[in-house]
Design a protein around this motif. Structure first.
Motif, PDB file in Angstrom:
ATOM      1  N   SER A  61     -68.107 -67.468  13.569  1.00  0.00           N
ATOM      2  CA  SER A  61     -67.940 -68.926  13.500  1.00  0.00           C
ATOM      3  C   SER A  61     -69.266 -69.693  13.529  1.00  0.00           C
ATOM      4  O   SER A  61     -69.263 -70.916  13.536  1.00  0.00           O
ATOM      5  N   ILE A  62     -70.394 -68.966  13.526  1.00  0.00           N
ATOM      6  CA  ILE A  62     -71.706 -69.602  13.578  1.00  0.00           C
ATOM      7  C   ILE A  62     -72.357 -69.542  12.209  1.00  0.00           C
ATOM      8  O   ILE A  62     -72.312 -68.516  11.526  1.00  0.00           O
ATOM      9  N   LEU A  63     -72.963 -70.631  11.803  1.00  0.00           N
ATOM     10  CA  LEU A  63     -73.663 -70.680  10.524  1.00  0.00           C
ATOM     11  C   LEU A  63     -75.134 -70.349  10.719  1.00  0.00           C
ATOM     12  O   LEU A  63     -75.729 -70.679  11.751  1.00  0.00           O
ATOM     13  N   ASP A  64     -75.716 -69.716   9.731  1.00  0.00           N
ATOM     14  CA  ASP A  64     -77.124 -69.362   9.771  1.00  0.00           C
ATOM     15  C   ASP A  64     -77.971 -70.613  10.011  1.00  0.00           C
ATOM     16  O   ASP A  64     -77.767 -71.644   9.376  1.00  0.00           O
ATOM     17  N   GLY A  65     -78.900 -70.515  10.966  1.00  0.00           N
ATOM     18  CA  GLY A  65     -79.810 -71.617  11.238  1.00  0.00           C
ATOM     19  C   GLY A  65     -79.320 -72.620  12.267  1.00  0.00           C
ATOM     20  O   GLY A  65     -80.074 -73.516  12.655  1.00  0.00           O
ATOM     21  N   GLN A  66     -78.072 -72.510  12.715  1.00  0.00           N
ATOM     22  CA  GLN A  66     -77.582 -73.453  13.716  1.00  0.00           C
ATOM     23  C   GLN A  66     -78.259 -73.206  15.068  1.00  0.00           C
ATOM     24  O   GLN A  66     -78.648 -72.085  15.390  1.00  0.00           O
ATOM     25  N   THR A  67     -78.375 -74.273  15.841  1.00  0.00           N
ATOM     26  CA  THR A  67     -78.825 -74.146  17.230  1.00  0.00           C
ATOM     27  C   THR A  67     -77.587 -74.048  18.123  1.00  0.00           C
ATOM     28  O   THR A  67     -76.665 -74.867  18.010  1.00  0.00           O
ATOM     29  N   VAL A  68     -77.591 -73.032  18.969  1.00  0.00           N
ATOM     30  CA  VAL A  68     -76.476 -72.805  19.884  1.00  0.00           C
ATOM     31  C   VAL A  68     -77.008 -72.840  21.309  1.00  0.00           C
ATOM     32  O   VAL A  68     -77.932 -72.091  21.652  1.00  0.00           O
ATOM     33  N   CYS A  69     -76.468 -73.711  22.134  1.00  0.00           N
ATOM     34  CA  CYS A  69     -76.760 -73.676  23.566  1.00  0.00           C
ATOM     35  C   CYS A  69     -75.724 -72.753  24.192  1.00  0.00           C
ATOM     36  O   CYS A  69     -74.514 -72.970  24.044  1.00  0.00           O
ATOM     37  N   ALA A  70     -76.200 -71.708  24.840  1.00  0.00           N
ATOM     38  CA  ALA A  70     -75.315 -70.690  25.397  1.00  0.00           C
ATOM     39  C   ALA A  70     -75.614 -70.546  26.890  1.00  0.00           C
ATOM     40  O   ALA A  70     -76.174 -71.455  27.514  1.00  0.00           O
ATOM     41  N   TYR A  71     -75.251 -69.427  27.476  1.00  0.00           N
ATOM     42  CA  TYR A  71     -75.533 -69.153  28.886  1.00  0.00           C
ATOM     43  C   TYR A  71     -75.506 -67.648  29.081  1.00  0.00           C
ATOM     44  O   TYR A  71     -74.963 -66.910  28.255  1.00  0.00           O
ATOM     45  N   VAL A  72     -76.094 -67.191  30.173  1.00  0.00           N
ATOM     46  CA  VAL A  72     -76.080 -65.771  30.517  1.00  0.00           C
ATOM     47  C   VAL A  72     -74.965 -65.563  31.531  1.00  0.00           C
ATOM     48  O   VAL A  72     -75.047 -66.073  32.654  1.00  0.00           O
ATOM     49  N   PRO A  73     -73.900 -64.834  31.186  1.00  0.00           N
ATOM     50  CA  PRO A  73     -72.807 -64.628  32.142  1.00  0.00           C
ATOM     51  C   PRO A  73     -73.282 -63.854  33.373  1.00  0.00           C
ATOM     52  O   PRO A  73     -74.152 -62.983  33.276  1.00  0.00           O
ATOM     53  N   VAL A  74     -72.695 -64.189  34.508  1.00  0.00           N
ATOM     54  CA  VAL A  74     -72.966 -63.450  35.740  1.00  0.00           C
ATOM     55  C   VAL A  74     -71.651 -62.936  36.309  1.00  0.00           C
ATOM     56  O   VAL A  74     -70.599 -63.556  36.144  1.00  0.00           O
ATOM     57  N   GLY A  75     -71.722 -61.790  36.948  1.00  0.00           N
ATOM     58  CA  GLY A  75     -70.523 -61.225  37.570  1.00  0.00           C
ATOM     59  C   GLY A  75     -69.419 -61.003  36.552  1.00  0.00           C
ATOM     60  O   GLY A  75     -69.623 -60.397  35.506  1.00  0.00           O
ATOM     61  N   SER A  76     -68.245 -61.539  36.858  1.00  0.00           N
ATOM     62  CA  SER A  76     -67.081 -61.317  35.997  1.00  0.00           C
ATOM     63  C   SER A  76     -66.883 -62.419  34.962  1.00  0.00           C
ATOM     64  O   SER A  76     -65.841 -62.472  34.311  1.00  0.00           O
ATOM     65  N   GLU A  77     -67.875 -63.305  34.783  1.00  0.00           N
ATOM     66  CA  GLU A  77     -67.737 -64.339  33.761  1.00  0.00           C
ATOM     67  C   GLU A  77     -67.567 -63.715  32.381  1.00  0.00           C
ATOM     68  O   GLU A  77     -68.213 -62.705  32.068  1.00  0.00           O
ATOM     69  N   PRO A  78     -66.728 -64.311  31.529  1.00  0.00           N
ATOM     70  CA  PRO A  78     -66.567 -63.783  30.176  1.00  0.00           C
ATOM     71  C   PRO A  78     -67.881 -63.846  29.400  1.00  0.00           C
ATOM     72  O   PRO A  78     -68.660 -64.782  29.545  1.00  0.00           O
ATOM     73  N   GLY A  79     -68.090 -62.842  28.565  1.00  0.00           N
ATOM     74  CA  GLY A  79     -69.278 -62.818  27.722  1.00  0.00           C
ATOM     75  C   GLY A  79     -70.273 -61.772  28.167  1.00  0.00           C
ATOM     76  O   GLY A  79     -70.025 -61.007  29.108  1.00  0.00           O
ATOM     77  N   SER A  80     -71.419 -61.752  27.470  1.00  0.00           N
ATOM     78  CA  SER A  80     -72.439 -60.742  27.738  1.00  0.00           C
ATOM     79  C   SER A  80     -73.745 -61.162  27.085  1.00  0.00           C
ATOM     80  O   SER A  80     -73.768 -62.039  26.214  1.00  0.00           O
ATOM     81  N   VAL A  81     -74.827 -60.509  27.481  1.00  0.00           N
ATOM     82  CA  VAL A  81     -76.105 -60.734  26.812  1.00  0.00           C
ATOM     83  C   VAL A  81     -75.999 -60.288  25.350  1.00  0.00           C
ATOM     84  O   VAL A  81     -76.631 -60.880  24.466  1.00  0.00           O
ATOM     85  N   GLU A  82     -75.180 -59.281  25.081  1.00  0.00           N
ATOM     86  CA  GLU A  82     -74.989 -58.827  23.697  1.00  0.00           C
ATOM     87  C   GLU A  82     -74.423 -59.942  22.810  1.00  0.00           C
ATOM     88  O   GLU A  82     -74.693 -59.976  21.605  1.00  0.00           O
ATOM     89  N   MET A  83     -73.647 -60.846  23.400  1.00  0.00           N
ATOM     90  CA  MET A  83     -73.144 -61.985  22.642  1.00  0.00           C
ATOM     91  C   MET A  83     -74.311 -62.868  22.190  1.00  0.00           C
ATOM     92  O   MET A  83     -74.321 -63.379  21.068  1.00  0.00           O
ATOM     93  N   LEU A  84     -75.315 -63.026  23.038  1.00  0.00           N
ATOM     94  CA  LEU A  84     -76.507 -63.796  22.677  1.00  0.00           C
ATOM     95  C   LEU A  84     -77.272 -63.091  21.560  1.00  0.00           C
ATOM     96  O   LEU A  84     -77.744 -63.733  20.617  1.00  0.00           O
ATOM     97  N   ASP A  85     -77.379 -61.763  21.679  1.00  0.00           N
ATOM     98  CA  ASP A  85     -78.070 -60.998  20.634  1.00  0.00           C
ATOM     99  C   ASP A  85     -77.353 -61.120  19.297  1.00  0.00           C
ATOM    100  O   ASP A  85     -77.992 -61.202  18.237  1.00  0.00           O
ATOM    101  N   ALA A  86     -76.016 -61.137  19.339  1.00  0.00           N
ATOM    102  CA  ALA A  86     -75.237 -61.280  18.106  1.00  0.00           C
ATOM    103  C   ALA A  86     -75.507 -62.633  17.450  1.00  0.00           C
ATOM    104  O   ALA A  86     -75.550 -62.738  16.214  1.00  0.00           O
ATOM    105  N   LEU A  87     -75.704 -63.668  18.262  1.00  0.00           N
ATOM    106  CA  LEU A  87     -76.030 -64.983  17.709  1.00  0.00           C
ATOM    107  C   LEU A  87     -77.382 -64.949  16.993  1.00  0.00           C
ATOM    108  O   LEU A  87     -77.549 -65.534  15.922  1.00  0.00           O
ATOM    109  N   LEU A  88     -78.346 -64.269  17.605  1.00  0.00           N
ATOM    110  CA  LEU A  88     -79.660 -64.144  16.964  1.00  0.00           C
ATOM    111  C   LEU A  88     -79.555 -63.421  15.626  1.00  0.00           C
ATOM    112  O   LEU A  88     -80.195 -63.809  14.647  1.00  0.00           O
ATOM    113  N   LEU A  89     -78.721 -62.378  15.585  1.00  0.00           N
ATOM    114  CA  LEU A  89     -78.541 -61.639  14.333  1.00  0.00           C
ATOM    115  C   LEU A  89     -77.929 -62.509  13.233  1.00  0.00           C
ATOM    116  O   LEU A  89     -78.143 -62.267  12.049  1.00  0.00           O
ATOM    117  N   ARG A  90     -77.172 -63.520  13.636  1.00  0.00           N
ATOM    118  CA  ARG A  90     -76.583 -64.462  12.675  1.00  0.00           C
ATOM    119  C   ARG A  90     -77.582 -65.528  12.236  1.00  0.00           C
ATOM    120  O   ARG A  90     -77.265 -66.402  11.432  1.00  0.00           O
TER     121      ARG A  90
END
Length: 198
Positions: free
Chosen positions: A38-67
């Motif tokens: 759902s992300i377009l190339d070149g978009q700026t995304v404000c994200a966060y680093v999940p802690v504990g049992s929060e949904p998501g992962s650092v890999e999700m951030l890496d996937a955004l960079l790959l996009r």
């Protein structure tokens, strides 16, 4: 009788504590797939680093960079009196996160001012729950309440939650900034509120 925010927080945090590492990782991988689509190339995304049992992962951030997205992460600080300040932002670089207050991880300086949020086309917001009208339940610290009004009105404000944390209705207050979308492992990106028919 409608439950209070405190009661809902207690229930969801208790449920998250029972989540197995395998289930968490599988859900995080699904979130990353949905988000990348759902992300377009070149978009700026404000994200966060999940802690504990929060949904998501650092890999999700890496996937955004790959996009091809520019990924900004929040810097949470309090004023001398202990009140939360609006979040500042810093560019995410893989392998560059450092320990931060509140048990968080963040990029090292330099940090941008809170107003940099206005550059983001998508803002991923940690949440304990979100309802179908866009009301988000956070942990109650107030950092996002002070920051989200700075977002571009056209930005997608996306609460990242587990599927069962997308609910019909949550208690709301006048200062609450409504989410435009929810991101869940099974359903992917869903429009909320007035945009629910999109």
């Amino acid at each position: 009788m409608q439950r209070t925010k405190s009661q809902v927080r207690t229930e969801i945090l208790a449920s998250r504590r029972t989540l197995t590492a395998e289930r968490h990782d599988a859900e995080a991988a699904a979130l990353a797939r949905h988000l990348s689509a759902s992300i377009l190339d070149g978009q700026t995304v404000c994200a966060y680093v999940p802690v504990g049992s929060e949904p998501g992962s650092v890999e999700m951030l890496d996937a955004l960079l790959l996009r091809g997205a520019a990924v900004l992460l929040p810097i949470a600080r309090e004023d001398p009196g202990g009140a939360p300040l609006p979040l500042r932002w810093a560019r995410y670089r893989p392998g560059g996160l450092v320990a931060a207050p509140f048990g968080l991880r963040e990029p090292p300086p330099p940090w941008s001012p809170a107003e940099r949020l206005a550059e983001a086309a998508v803002v991923l917001v940690p949440a304990l729950a979100v309802d179908r009208h866009g009301v988000r339940l956070g942990r109650g610290a107030g950092f996002y309440d002070r920051t989200l009004p700075l977002a571009d009105p056209a930005a997608r404000l996306v609460a990242v939650v587990r599927d069962e944390e997308l609910v019909d209705r949550l208690p709301s207050e006048p200062h609450d900034v409504r989410m435009t979308h929810a991101l869940t492992p099974r359903a992917g990106l869903l429009a909320l509120g007035a945009g629910a028919g999109e």
